[in-house]
Design a protein around this motif. Structure first.
Motif, PDB file in Angstrom:
ATOM      1  N   TYR A 122      35.074  41.776 -16.526  1.00 39.29           N
ATOM      2  CA  TYR A 122      35.502  41.776 -15.129  1.00 39.29           C
ATOM      3  C   TYR A 122      36.166  43.108 -14.789  1.00 39.29           C
ATOM      4  N   ASN A 123      36.085  43.504 -13.531  1.00 39.55           N
ATOM      5  CA  ASN A 123      36.709  44.753 -13.090  1.00 39.55           C
ATOM      6  C   ASN A 123      38.184  44.584 -12.753  1.00 39.55           C
ATOM      7  N   LEU A 124      38.524  43.445 -12.191  1.00 37.27           N
ATOM      8  CA  LEU A 124      39.906  43.110 -11.854  1.00 37.27           C
ATOM      9  C   LEU A 124      40.167  41.679 -12.261  1.00 37.27           C
ATOM     10  N   ILE A 125      41.416  41.411 -12.595  1.00 35.47           N
ATOM     11  CA  ILE A 125      41.855  40.033 -12.824  1.00 35.47           C
ATOM     12  C   ILE A 125      43.037  39.799 -11.901  1.00 35.47           C
ATOM     13  N   THR A 126      42.938  38.777 -11.066  1.00 31.58           N
ATOM     14  CA  THR A 126      44.081  38.394 -10.237  1.00 31.58           C
ATOM     15  C   THR A 126      44.672  37.129 -10.835  1.00 31.58           C
ATOM     16  N   GLY A 127      45.982  37.095 -10.932  1.00 28.38           N
ATOM     17  CA  GLY A 127      46.666  35.999 -11.607  1.00 28.38           C
ATOM     18  C   GLY A 127      47.338  35.021 -10.665  1.00 28.38           C
ATOM     19  N   ARG A 128      48.194  34.206 -11.263  1.00 28.16           N
ATOM     20  CA  ARG A 128      48.885  33.139 -10.519  1.00 28.16           C
ATOM     21  C   ARG A 128      49.662  33.648  -9.315  1.00 28.16           C
ATOM     22  N   GLY A 129      50.334  34.780  -9.465  1.00 28.08           N
ATOM     23  CA  GLY A 129      51.147  35.308  -8.363  1.00 28.08           C
ATOM     24  C   GLY A 129      50.322  35.548  -7.123  1.00 28.08           C
ATOM     25  N   TRP A 130      49.165  36.187  -7.282  1.00 21.82           N
ATOM     26  CA  TRP A 130      48.289  36.441  -6.138  1.00 21.82           C
ATOM     27  C   TRP A 130      47.791  35.127  -5.544  1.00 21.82           C
ATOM     28  N   ILE A 131      47.389  34.217  -6.404  1.00 20.31           N
ATOM     29  CA  ILE A 131      46.898  32.912  -5.931  1.00 20.31           C
ATOM     30  C   ILE A 131      47.975  32.228  -5.094  1.00 20.31           C
ATOM     31  N   HIS A 132      49.212  32.256  -5.580  1.00 19.26           N
ATOM     32  CA  HIS A 132      50.313  31.609  -4.853  1.00 19.26           C
ATOM     33  C   HIS A 132      50.589  32.300  -3.522  1.00 19.26           C
ATOM     34  N   ARG A 133      50.591  33.644  -3.519  1.00 14.82           N
ATOM     35  CA  ARG A 133      50.844  34.366  -2.266  1.00 14.82           C
ATOM     36  C   ARG A 133      49.720  34.151  -1.250  1.00 14.82           C
ATOM     37  N   MET A 134      48.535  33.839  -1.732  1.00 15.20           N
ATOM     38  CA  MET A 134      47.410  33.522  -0.845  1.00 15.20           C
ATOM     39  C   MET A 134      47.490  32.070  -0.364  1.00 15.20           C
ATOM     40  N   ASN A 135      48.457  31.313  -0.917  1.00 11.97           N
ATOM     41  CA  ASN A 135      48.495  29.868  -0.670  1.00 11.97           C
ATOM     42  C   ASN A 135      47.148  29.259  -1.016  1.00 11.97           C
ATOM     43  N   GLY A 136      46.614  29.721  -2.130  1.00 14.81           N
ATOM     44  CA  GLY A 136      45.271  29.324  -2.538  1.00 14.81           C
ATOM     45  C   GLY A 136      45.264  28.211  -3.556  1.00 14.81           C
ATOM     46  N   VAL A 137      44.181  27.469  -3.526  1.00 17.73           N
ATOM     47  CA  VAL A 137      43.922  26.431  -4.517  1.00 17.73           C
ATOM     48  C   VAL A 137      42.566  26.757  -5.151  1.00 17.73           C
ATOM     49  N   PRO A 138      42.578  27.243  -6.400  1.00 17.64           N
ATOM     50  CA  PRO A 138      41.308  27.593  -7.034  1.00 17.64           C
ATOM     51  C   PRO A 138      40.625  26.374  -7.639  1.00 17.64           C
ATOM     52  N   SER A 139      39.310  26.400  -7.618  1.00 14.52           N
ATOM     53  CA  SER A 139      38.519  25.373  -8.283  1.00 14.52           C
ATOM     54  C   SER A 139      37.540  26.068  -9.211  1.00 14.52           C
ATOM     55  N   THR A 140      37.745  25.917 -10.507  1.00 11.79           N
ATOM     56  CA  THR A 140      36.814  26.524 -11.453  1.00 11.79           C
ATOM     57  C   THR A 140      35.468  25.805 -11.413  1.00 11.79           C
ATOM     58  N   LEU A 141      35.496  24.515 -11.134  1.00  9.97           N
ATOM     59  CA  LEU A 141      34.252  23.749 -11.046  1.00  9.97           C
ATOM     60  C   LEU A 141      33.350  24.289  -9.940  1.00  9.97           C
ATOM     61  N   GLN A 175      33.853  27.238  -8.379  1.00 15.43           N
ATOM     62  CA  GLN A 175      33.977  28.695  -8.364  1.00 15.43           C
ATOM     63  C   GLN A 175      34.333  29.194  -6.970  1.00 15.43           C
ATOM     64  N   MET A 176      35.465  28.709  -6.500  1.00 13.97           N
ATOM     65  CA  MET A 176      35.946  29.094  -5.187  1.00 13.97           C
ATOM     66  C   MET A 176      37.440  28.913  -5.097  1.00 13.97           C
ATOM     67  N   ILE A 177      38.017  29.538  -4.071  1.00 15.51           N
ATOM     68  CA  ILE A 177      39.431  29.357  -3.755  1.00 15.51           C
ATOM     69  C   ILE A 177      39.488  28.883  -2.314  1.00 15.51           C
ATOM     70  N   ARG A 178      40.281  27.892  -2.078  1.00 16.98           N
ATOM     71  CA  ARG A 178      40.481  27.393  -0.714  1.00 16.98           C
ATOM     72  C   ARG A 178      41.900  27.755  -0.303  1.00 16.98           C
ATOM     73  N   CYS A 179      42.035  28.363   0.866  1.00 16.96           N
ATOM     74  CA  CYS A 179      43.361  28.697   1.379  1.00 16.96           C
ATOM     75  C   CYS A 179      43.366  28.549   2.898  1.00 16.96           C
ATOM     76  N   LEU A 180      44.564  28.490   3.435  1.00 19.75           N
ATOM     77  CA  LEU A 180      44.721  28.381   4.884  1.00 19.75           C
ATOM     78  C   LEU A 180      44.816  29.763   5.503  1.00 19.75           C
ATOM     79  N   SER A 181      44.371  29.868   6.751  1.00 15.23           N
ATOM     80  CA  SER A 181      44.558  31.110   7.496  1.00 15.23           C
ATOM     81  C   SER A 181      46.057  31.329   7.697  1.00 15.23           C
ATOM     82  N   LEU A 182      46.419  32.517   8.117  1.00 15.13           N
ATOM     83  CA  LEU A 182      47.834  32.835   8.306  1.00 15.13           C
ATOM     84  C   LEU A 182      48.518  31.900   9.305  1.00 15.13           C
ATOM     85  N   ASP A 183      47.784  31.480  10.334  1.00 12.28           N
ATOM     86  CA  ASP A 183      48.381  30.568  11.323  1.00 12.28           C
ATOM     87  C   ASP A 183      48.300  29.105  10.887  1.00 12.28           C
ATOM     88  N   GLY A 184      47.649  28.845   9.745  1.00  9.48           N
ATOM     89  CA  GLY A 184      47.573  27.478   9.219  1.00  9.48           C
ATOM     90  C   GLY A 184      46.579  26.578   9.932  1.00  9.48           C
TER      91      GLY A 184
END
Length: 137
Positions: free
Chosen positions: A76-95, A97-106
């Motif tokens: 991989y060229n970059l690895i983003t970790g837990r901190g980035w995922i949390h700041r994105m308010n993201g929920v990753p799904s390895t099954l 292969q996607m991340i779901r997050c809310l827009s800034l306005d929710g």
């Protein structure tokens, strides 16, 4: 645009390789020193070169993130970790292969999808490297 980014909920750090750093043509003067080491999932200690700030654009937002600059050679060229995922308010799904997050306005759900073909290529590269290492021991 950087391809082959691993979103790793098991990683405590964001990682950028020296090769990608050079391709981005970021001045070396922007590298900050770092005193701690990284421990890979294989138990091998990695001494980073330093830390660099990068702006990451995803899901209609831009986050300034610290990336640890290393001389490792992952598939991989970059690895983003837990901190980035949390700041994105993201929920990753390895099954999926996607991340779901809310827009800034929710008000909107944003899905960031992985690339199945690229994932398979990265997996095969990693597997081949592991086989080489086993043969050398």
């Amino acid at each position: 645009m950087i391809k082959r980014v691993l979103v790793d909920p098991g990683s405590s750090a964001n990682i950028i390789t020296k090769a990608v750093f050079k391709q981005l043509e970021i001045p070396s003067s922007l590298i900050r020193p770092i005193s701690s080491s990284l421990m890979g999932f294989d138990g091998i200690k990695v001494d980073p070169i330093g830390v660099i700030d990068l702006s990451v654009t995803a899901a209609k937002r831009i986050l300034k993130e610290d990336f640890v600059l290393t001389e490792i050679h992952p598939s991989y060229n970059l690895i983003t970790g837990r901190g980035w995922i949390h700041r994105m308010n993201g929920v990753p799904s390895t099954l999926h292969q996607m991340i779901r997050c809310l827009s800034l306005d929710g008000k909107e759900v944003i899905n960031l999808w992985g690339d199945q073909v690229a994932t398979k290529e990265c997996y095969m590269l990693t597997l081949n490297e592991a086989k080489k290492m086993i043969k050398q021991t």
